[in-house]
Design an enzyme around this catalytic site. Structure first.
Site, short mmCIF file in Angstrom:
data_model
loop_
_atom_site.label_atom_id
_atom_site.label_comp_id
_atom_site.label_asym_id
_atom_site.label_seq_id
_atom_site.Cartn_x
_atom_site.Cartn_y
_atom_site.Cartn_z
N CYS A 100 3.66 5.29 1.87
CA CYS A 100 2.91 6.40 2.66
C CYS A 100 1.60 6.38 2.53
O CYS A 100 1.05 5.24 3.22
CB CYS A 100 3.75 7.93 2.11
SG CYS A 100 3.91 7.63 0.30
N SER A 101 0.96 7.38 1.87
CA SER A 101 -0.87 7.27 1.95
C SER A 101 -1.05 7.84 0.57
O SER A 101 -2.11 8.75 0.82
CB SER A 101 -1.34 7.73 3.21
OG SER A 101 -0.85 7.21 4.47
N CYS A 102 -0.42 7.90 -0.35
CA CYS A 102 -0.59 8.67 -1.78
C CYS A 102 -2.18 8.32 -1.96
O CYS A 102 -2.79 7.34 -1.89
CB CYS A 102 0.13 8.23 -2.87
SG CYS A 102 1.87 8.68 -2.33
N CYS A 110 -1.14 2.52 -0.99
CA CYS A 110 0.34 3.16 -0.98
C CYS A 110 0.86 2.58 0.31
O CYS A 110 0.63 2.95 1.35
CB CYS A 110 0.14 4.70 -1.17
SG CYS A 110 1.84 5.28 -0.88
#
Lengths: 115, 205, 102
Positions: free
Chosen positions: B106-108, B103
């Site tokens: 962000c950091s999905c 991701c």
């Protein structure tokens, strides 16, 4: 009021989907060539810079989702299709891209035009 | 892990305590709910869930077909649903094509099947480079792919959450679902590793 | 926004630091920030996309801070902007906590 522990754990099991149960027709079908728009708004956007103004192919249609650009700005959900768009690594990175490699990115319909 | 009360609080600790205490006093946050959520994601939800999904898919072709067609529903059959896994996509790696997930914005990450993400997945070095130099990044994880193999990088910029169905390694034909699940690592479901049989070539060192 | 969070394709951000047998949380404050996520959302003060945008508005600090600090920064920004807490009461509480421990 605050949710208690039981309500919090129940909420984790349900989650909060951004999928919208709305009858919105898709503008593109899998296999269609598309081009991403060159968009640079100061607000929230989910079109990463590295895939702006690039050619790709619709890989699959995920269905209808909330549009985060408007949702983040308090302008409503503007539900629309999200697609997986397939790009060749060479299209995105030029000669630095792997000859056979591909990037697959989730893209909202508002970011796309026919290729 | 409890704080040493002889040491001054760090700036970030002060900010967290200030925020939580104000929200609790206003009746907006119940500390017992915070405790329960921490306990759940620290001890109960994690990549063993995803390993169960993978092992079942390896054992049961009909399940695998359902998993690849509708990841959300097939994963829900095993009870791993909910927040940050509301809409799941499972991508199959094959001898011809290796898949890896990132991701970049962000950091999905798919919490119900993989738990909370490791620091490296959320870090700028991984997110910046895996899209432009996936083979170089995979090498840093000890995975060198042959040139003839295709690499597909999936950037989860939207509300879908992805996990990889890794290749079932050779030499596992007689194994039970439980034995197979024990082989499946978190990293293989992100796509920065392959599943290996201990003692065989390709096992992570 | 063309923010610092939009990392895909950037060079020079260093090697990937892979921690073996990594714990789920590294600090107690990370646990509290994580645990507040769902209860804070349940107040209805803001939505997930406003939360993401608040992280993106962090600017240069984004790269120098960790994931749960991003969450904390977004909580602080939005809870004050939405009037759930005031900037003054939050500042006063921080001073009290800092002084109380010295």
């Amino acid at each position: 009021m605050a949710i208690n522990a039981e309500q919090a754990l129940a909420a984790t099991k349900v989650g909060a989907t951004a999928r919208v149960d709305a009858a919105v027709l898709p503008r593109f079908t899998p296999g269609t060539r598309v081009r991403t728009l060159n968009l640079n708004p100061p607000g929230h956007i989910r079109l990463p810079r590295y895939i702006r103004d690039k050619e790709g192919v619709i890989e699959r249609d995920h269905g209808v989702f909330v549009f985060p650009d408007t949702h983040a700005a308090g302008l409503g959900e503007k539900p629309q299709h999200v697609y997986v768009v397939r790009f060749s690594a060479r299209e995105l990175w030029g000669p630095q891209g792997g000859a056979k490699d591909e990037l697959l990115v989730d893209v909202w319909e508002d970011y796309l035009e026919p290729g | 892990m409890s704080a040493n009360h002889n040491r001054p609080l760090s700036d970030v600790e002060i900010r967290v305590k200030a925020l939580e205490s104000l929200l609790v006093e206003k009746g907006l946050v119940d500390p017992a709910a915070v405790d329960a959520l921490i306990d759940t994601y620290e001890h109960k939800v994690g990549p063993r869930n995803g390993a169960h999904v993978v092992a079942k898919a390896w054992m049961d072709p009909a399940y695998k077909a359902r998993l690849l067609a509708d990841g959300t529903a097939a994963i829900a059959e095993l009870g791993y649903s909910g927040i940050q896994g509301e809409d799941m996509v499972v991508i199959e790696s094959t001898p011809e094509t290796h898949n890896v997930i990132v991701c970049t914005l962000c950091s999905c990450y798919p919490w119900p099947t993989l738990g909370l993400p490791p620091v490296w997945f959320k870090s700028a070095p991984y997110r910046s480079r895996v899209v432009s130099d996936p083979r170089g990044v995979l090498k840093e994880f000890g995975l060198e792919l042959p040139e003839k193999m295709q690499v597909r990088v999936w950037d989860s910029t939207a509300e879908l959450r992805y996990m990889v169905l890794p290749e079932r390694p050779a030499g596992t034909e007689g194994m039970t679902e439980e034995q197979l699940a024990a082989l499946v690592t978190r990293d293989s479901m992100i796509g920065v590793a392959r599943v290996a049989v201990p003692g065989q070539e390709g096992a992570r060192t | 926004m063309n923010g610092v969070h939009d990392l895909g394709g950037m060079h020079g951000l260093g090697p990937i630091d892979i921690e073996q047998d990594e714990p789920v949380f590294h600090h107690e404050w990370e646990r509290r920030v994580f645990g507040m996520f769902l209860p804070v959302f349940a107040t209805g003060a803001f939505n997930i996309d406003e939360f993401r945008h608040a992280i993106e508005r962090m600017g240069p600090k984004y790269l120098a801070t960790s994931y749960y600090e991003h969450w904390l920064a977004a909580f602080e920004t939005l809870l004050v902007e939405k009037g759930v807490i005031s900037a003054d009461e939050f500042a006063a509480r921080r001073v009290a906590l800092a002084g109380g421990m010295n």
